[in-house]
Design an enzyme around this catalytic site. Structure first.
Site, PDB file in Angstrom:
ATOM      1  N   ASN A   1       1.160   5.210   3.279  1.00 47.56           N
ATOM      2  CA  ASN A   1       1.181   5.657   4.676  1.00 47.56           C
ATOM      3  C   ASN A   1       2.645   5.628   5.122  1.00 47.56           C
ATOM      4  O   ASN A   1       3.200   4.562   5.370  1.00 47.56           O
ATOM      5  CB  ASN A   1       0.329   4.708   5.532  1.00 47.56           C
ATOM      6  CG  ASN A   1       0.405   5.034   7.012  1.00 47.56           C
ATOM      7  OD1 ASN A   1       0.997   6.053   7.411  1.00 47.56           O
ATOM      8  ND2 ASN A   1      -0.175   4.188   7.844  1.00 47.56           N
ATOM      9  N   TRP A   2       3.239   6.808   5.187  1.00 49.78           N
ATOM     10  CA  TRP A   2       4.679   6.875   5.504  1.00 49.78           C
ATOM     11  C   TRP A   2       4.936   6.644   6.991  1.00 49.78           C
ATOM     12  O   TRP A   2       6.071   6.540   7.405  1.00 49.78           O
ATOM     13  CB  TRP A   2       5.254   8.215   5.060  1.00 49.78           C
ATOM     14  CG  TRP A   2       5.287   8.410   3.564  1.00 49.78           C
ATOM     15  CD1 TRP A   2       4.750   7.584   2.605  1.00 49.78           C
ATOM     16  CD2 TRP A   2       5.879   9.501   2.841  1.00 49.78           C
ATOM     17  NE1 TRP A   2       4.983   8.096   1.357  1.00 49.78           N
ATOM     18  CE2 TRP A   2       5.660   9.275   1.467  1.00 49.78           C
ATOM     19  CE3 TRP A   2       6.562  10.667   3.232  1.00 49.78           C
ATOM     20  CZ2 TRP A   2       6.122  10.146   0.471  1.00 49.78           C
ATOM     21  CZ3 TRP A   2       7.021  11.550   2.247  1.00 49.78           C
ATOM     22  CH2 TRP A   2       6.805  11.280   0.880  1.00 49.78           C
ATOM     23  N   LYS A   3       3.879   6.610   7.783  1.00 50.62           N
ATOM     24  CA  LYS A   3       3.986   6.423   9.243  1.00 50.62           C
ATOM     25  C   LYS A   3       5.009   7.410   9.832  1.00 50.62           C
ATOM     26  O   LYS A   3       5.178   8.497   9.299  1.00 50.62           O
ATOM     27  CB  LYS A   3       4.320   4.963   9.557  1.00 50.62           C
ATOM     28  CG  LYS A   3       3.343   3.987   8.884  1.00 50.62           C
ATOM     29  CD  LYS A   3       3.422   2.595   9.429  1.00 50.62           C
ATOM     30  CE  LYS A   3       2.394   1.709   8.720  1.00 50.62           C
ATOM     31  NZ  LYS A   3       2.344   0.359   9.210  1.00 50.62           N
TER      32      LYS A   3
ATOM     33  N   HIS B   1      -6.152   3.761  12.312  1.00 48.15           N
ATOM     34  CA  HIS B   1      -5.112   2.774  11.988  1.00 48.15           C
ATOM     35  C   HIS B   1      -4.914   1.868  13.205  1.00 48.15           C
ATOM     36  O   HIS B   1      -4.997   2.337  14.340  1.00 48.15           O
ATOM     37  CB  HIS B   1      -3.805   3.475  11.614  1.00 48.15           C
ATOM     38  CG  HIS B   1      -2.831   2.531  10.985  1.00 48.15           C
ATOM     39  ND1 HIS B   1      -2.071   1.666  11.734  1.00 48.15           N
ATOM     40  CD2 HIS B   1      -2.524   2.281   9.687  1.00 48.15           C
ATOM     41  CE1 HIS B   1      -1.329   0.927  10.915  1.00 48.15           C
ATOM     42  NE2 HIS B   1      -1.584   1.279   9.671  1.00 48.15           N
TER      43      HIS B   1
ATOM     44  N   GLU C   1      -2.388   0.801  14.561  1.00 43.11           N
ATOM     45  CA  GLU C   1      -1.337   1.273  15.471  1.00 43.11           C
ATOM     46  C   GLU C   1      -1.892   2.318  16.433  1.00 43.11           C
ATOM     47  O   GLU C   1      -1.439   2.429  17.567  1.00 43.11           O
ATOM     48  CB  GLU C   1      -0.153   1.816  14.640  1.00 43.11           C
ATOM     49  CG  GLU C   1       0.610   0.671  13.990  1.00 43.11           C
ATOM     50  CD  GLU C   1       1.236   0.994  12.635  1.00 43.11           C
ATOM     51  OE1 GLU C   1       1.405   2.181  12.317  1.00 43.11           O
ATOM     52  OE2 GLU C   1       1.556   0.029  11.903  1.00 43.11           O
TER      53      GLU C   1
ATOM     54  N   GLU D   1      -6.960  -3.899   6.924  1.00 41.30           N
ATOM     55  CA  GLU D   1      -5.556  -4.158   7.231  1.00 41.30           C
ATOM     56  C   GLU D   1      -5.458  -5.202   8.354  1.00 41.30           C
ATOM     57  O   GLU D   1      -5.487  -4.835   9.541  1.00 41.30           O
ATOM     58  CB  GLU D   1      -4.869  -2.872   7.696  1.00 41.30           C
ATOM     59  CG  GLU D   1      -4.878  -1.754   6.682  1.00 41.30           C
ATOM     60  CD  GLU D   1      -3.729  -0.770   6.907  1.00 41.30           C
ATOM     61  OE1 GLU D   1      -2.928  -0.599   5.987  1.00 41.30           O
ATOM     62  OE2 GLU D   1      -3.610  -0.202   8.007  1.00 41.30           O
TER      63      GLU D   1
ATOM     64  N   GLY E   1       3.579  -4.908   8.403  1.00 37.95           N
ATOM     65  CA  GLY E   1       5.005  -4.814   8.711  1.00 37.95           C
ATOM     66  C   GLY E   1       5.653  -6.155   9.016  1.00 37.95           C
ATOM     67  O   GLY E   1       6.773  -6.212   9.506  1.00 37.95           O
TER      68      GLY E   1
ATOM     69  N   SER F   1       1.737  -5.505   4.323  1.00 42.05           N
ATOM     70  CA  SER F   1       2.828  -6.075   3.521  1.00 42.05           C
ATOM     71  C   SER F   1       2.478  -6.149   2.034  1.00 42.05           C
ATOM     72  O   SER F   1       2.868  -7.088   1.334  1.00 42.05           O
ATOM     73  CB  SER F   1       3.227  -7.466   4.045  1.00 42.05           C
ATOM     74  OG  SER F   1       3.686  -7.362   5.382  1.00 42.05           O
TER      75      SER F   1
ATOM     76  N   GLY G   1       2.385   0.654   3.499  1.00 40.63           N
ATOM     77  CA  GLY G   1       3.305   1.188   4.507  1.00 40.63           C
ATOM     78  C   GLY G   1       4.725   1.182   3.966  1.00 40.63           C
ATOM     79  O   GLY G   1       5.100   2.007   3.127  1.00 40.63           O
ATOM     80  N   GLY G   2       5.524   0.218   4.421  1.00 42.68           N
ATOM     81  CA  GLY G   2       6.952   0.162   4.086  1.00 42.68           C
ATOM     82  C   GLY G   2       7.263   0.357   2.611  1.00 42.68           C
ATOM     83  O   GLY G   2       8.166   1.131   2.246  1.00 42.68           O
TER      84      GLY G   2
END
Ligand code: 13P
Length: 252
Positions: free
Chosen positions: A9-11, A97, A99, A169, A175, A215, A236-237
């Site tokens: 997920n490149w967000k 998600h 977010e 998640e 993150g 993470s 993610g990251g």
């Protein structure tokens, strides 16, 4: 047998040039990705059409969207419909998600509509769930996560639910560098599977992929993915680095 999945997920990261470079790096690493793992990337929406064309010759790398609306077309400025995603032949779309739940007030009913709309167009929803830190500390986290899933997914037909990928998640792990322990993640994954088995039967419960996010990185993926009910990760990251993402995909 259910799918093993590494989804990136490149967000809302990377400009167009950077995103295309990362895509090229991933394509070049093809031989190093585990062919038995479903590899998915979810870049920002404006890049999807070009990425879909670029991936025409690289079908091993699947493309997903990060969000969509539930209507097919109409006066919904700024939204993207499942029909439009289907016209790009996308196979996946993230739904719910944390977010989006938190910042854009997406509730269970809205997420249920999106999930149905995606399934109606043959797109697999990657349905996210997970609790905030205060919920984890208050000890009702299991009921909280089960309710998220029941409210949005349990009116689906069994053959529909089997196409959903569930991503657990925990919000406190997203993150933050603070990964859930293998025991914490496995506990929720096995509860989700047992809950599905109760209402939908063992066949669906054994078919559905339940992946972990928060993470997750090359350093901890092996331990997480070794758990009985963890079928991969929503990353993610760490998915913004081609080599690291590739290493994660090889962590089964
Ligand atoms: P991080 O891997 O950056 O913690 O993000 C997880 C996530 O939200 C994936 O959807």
């Amino acid at each position: 047998m259910r799918k093993k999945i590494a989804a990136g997920n490149w967000k809302m990261n990377l400009d167009y040039g950077q995103a295309k470079s990362l895509l090229q790096e991933l394509i070049q690493l093809k031989d190093q990705f585990n062919p038995e793992t479903e590899i998915i990337i979810c870049p920002s929406a404006p890049y999807l059409a070009v990425f879909a064309e670029l991936l025409n010759d690289h079908k091993w790398l699947k493309l997903g969207a990060q969000n969509c609306f539930h209507e097919n077309e109409g006066a919904f400025t700024g939204e993207i419909s499942p029909l439009q995603l289907k016209s790009l032949e996308l196979e996946y779309c993230i739904v719910g998600h944390s977010e989006r739940r938190d910042r854009f007030n997406e509730d269970y009913d809205f997420l249920s509509k999106k999930t149905r709309a995606l399934l109606a167009h043959g797109i697999n929803p990657i349905f996210c769930c997970g609790e905030q830190l205060q919920v984890r500390d208050s000890n009702v986290y299991k009921e909280f996560v089960m309710k998220q899933i029941e409210d949005s997914l349990f009116k689906l037909r069994p053959e529909e639910l089997a196409k959903v990928v569930i991503a657990y998640e925990p919000i406190w792990a997203i993150g933050t560098g603070k990964t859930a322990s293998c025991e914490q993640a496995q506990e929720i994954h096995s509860l989700i599977r047992a809950r599905i088995s109760k209402d939908f039967g063992d066949k669906v419960a054994n078919e559905i992929s339940i992946i972990y996010g928060g993470s997750c990185k090359a350093e901890n993926a092996k331990e997480l993915f070794a758990q009985k009910d963890i079928d991969g990760g929503l990353i993610g990251g760490a998915s913004l680095n081609a080599n690291g993402f590739c290493e994660i995909s090889n962590s089964f």
